[in-house]
Design an enzyme around this catalytic site. Structure first.
Site, PDB file in Angstrom:
ATOM      1  CG  ASP A 101      -1.957   1.056   1.197  1.00  0.00           C
ATOM      2  OD1 ASP A 101      -3.049   0.763   0.694  1.00  0.00           O
ATOM      3  OD2 ASP A 101      -1.689   2.178   1.662  1.00  0.00           O
ATOM      4  CD  GLU A 129      -4.531   4.297  -1.228  1.00  0.00           C
ATOM      5  OE1 GLU A 129      -4.727   4.555  -0.035  1.00  0.00           O
ATOM      6  OE2 GLU A 129      -5.388   4.488  -2.114  1.00  0.00           O
ATOM      7  CG  HIS A 157      -7.219  12.912  -8.175  1.00  0.00           C
ATOM      8  ND1 HIS A 157      -7.327  11.830  -7.335  1.00  0.00           N
ATOM      9  CD2 HIS A 157      -8.000  13.881  -7.642  1.00  0.00           C
ATOM     10  CE1 HIS A 157      -8.149  12.116  -6.342  1.00  0.00           C
ATOM     11  NE2 HIS A 157      -8.578  13.365  -6.506  1.00  0.00           N
ATOM     12  CG  ASN A 199      -4.528  11.326  -5.152  1.00  0.00           C
ATOM     13  OD1 ASN A 199      -3.869  11.442  -6.184  1.00  0.00           O
ATOM     14  ND2 ASN A 199      -5.125  10.198  -4.807  1.00  0.00           N
ATOM     15  CG  ASP A 217      -4.150   8.971 -12.144  1.00  0.00           C
ATOM     16  OD1 ASP A 217      -4.529   8.394 -11.100  1.00  0.00           O
ATOM     17  OD2 ASP A 217      -4.922   9.536 -12.937  1.00  0.00           O
TER      18      ASP A 217
END
Length: 362
Positions: free
Chosen positions: A233, A276, A246, A241, A250
């Site tokens: 994770d 994530e 975002h 973010n 990404d």
């Protein structure tokens, strides 16, 4: 312009299914142009009837307009135009050029098949209208004698034309069905890929992981082989973010994906199972060996530099939880629960570390 570009005319900005129909229409249009041109040459060179030959060349040019319509992104008009020209052409062939003994009207059988294959489901009116028109025209030509044809043919020549019509009809049906069978197979593969793949990272998605992972786990249980799950994770991903947007988030996910792929073996199953959160199933791998791989992943992820601007870069880290198959583990979900517990320990231990389940359980 090469043949492939001609076939793909008018397919840009279309859906996958519509693009396939447009390509098929272009292919059928080209085939029909060739067949019509061959008949024109036959009328001019063999039967020495220039009038009929040039009339037929006019129909050949009309068929070419089909491709022009698709190139202009008028695919619906192209299909209506093609079938309308085809039916008029067959009527002229049977009741003007020669007689129904030539069998030209048998080409009407292609219209319903083509209409239902080439038109979209929402274009039901066109499918039914063209099919019924073809049916009516077939029976009209079948039962209407032409006492003054432009070309007087012998019985032998009529028989040859009849055979050519049957041959080309069967050839086009076989070819079109082959094209559609190939496209259906391609569509199925595309749908399977879309249903099993995460669109951003191109890794397996959650559903595909649990389907394939269960199969790999059950195989390991049956053959009494080691099996380890690596759950990771990204640390403080929500903060990334929130602070950078975002798109940057990404980029981080894609970079992490690239790292995971590089360090995994071909038979490992990698998936993105959450925003994530990633998971790697490692068949025939002990938890000790998996821990070494996970540690390399952690180091590579920490070393990644995500470009924010020419002078600014972002780094990210990840926490890892590992769990392996034991005698008491009978389900993949049990193994995932253990890996999740180990991941929780990694986060509680300061993040950016690797924690196997046996360490925290001891």
């Amino acid at each position: 312009m090469n043949l492939k570009k001609i076939i793909n005319l008018g397919t840009s900005k279309q859906s996958f299914s519509s693009a396939n129909r447009t390509r098929t229409m272009n292919i059928i249009g080209l085939i029909t142009v060739v067949i019509s041109l061959l008949y024109s040459l036959n009328y001019i060179l063999l039967l020495q009837n220039t009038l009929v030959g040039f009339i037929n060349l006019g129909f050949t040019i009309a068929y070419l307009c089909t491709i022009a319509f698709t190139a202009a992104h008028h695919s619906r008009l192209a299909k209506i135009w093609f079938f309308s020209v085809l039916m008029l052409h067959l009527l002229v062939c049977t009741n003007v050029y020669v007689t129904n003994a030539s069998g030209f009207h048998l080409y009407y059988f292609l219209v319903p098949t083509g209409a239902f294959l080439l038109f979209e489901l929402r274009e039901r009116l066109e499918q039914v209208s063209l099919s019924l028109t073809a049916l009516v025209l077939f029976f009209y030509c079948e039962n209407t004698p032409n006492d003054a044809p432009l070309i007087q043919l012998s019985d032998q020549m009529n028989h040859m034309l009849y055979q050519s019509v049957v041959f080309f009809t069967m050839l086009e049906v076989i070819f079109v069905l082959y094209i559609f069978a190939k496209q259906i197979d391609k569509n199925e593969k595309q749908l399977i890929l879309q249903a099993s793949t995460d669109s951003l990272t191109q890794l397996a998605n959650r559903h595909h992981f649990f389907t394939e992972g269960k199969s790999l786990f059950d195989d390991a249980v049956e053959k009494k082989l080691p099996f380890t799950l690596v759950l990771l994770d990204l640390d403080f991903f929500k903060k990334i973010n929130d602070q950078h947007g975002h798109l940057v988030g990404d980029k981080c996910l894609i970079e992490v994906t690239s790292t995971i792929k590089k360090l995994c073996r071909e038979n490992d199953l990698c998936a993105r199972i959450g925003g994530e959160e990633f998971i790697v199933a490692m068949p025939n791998t002990s938890i000790q060996d998996a821990e070494k791989v996970a540690e390399r992943m952690r180091e590579h992820i920490e070393a990644c530099k995500i470009n924010l601007s020419e002078s600014s870069k972002l780094t990210c880290t990840a926490s890892f939880g590992l769990a392996d198959k034991t005698q008491s583990t009978t389900e993949l979900k049990d193994l995932l629960i253990r890996a999740d517990k180990a991941l929780y320990v990694a986060k509680e231990s300061g993040r950016n570390c690797v924690k196997p389940y046996y360490q925290q359980a001891a």
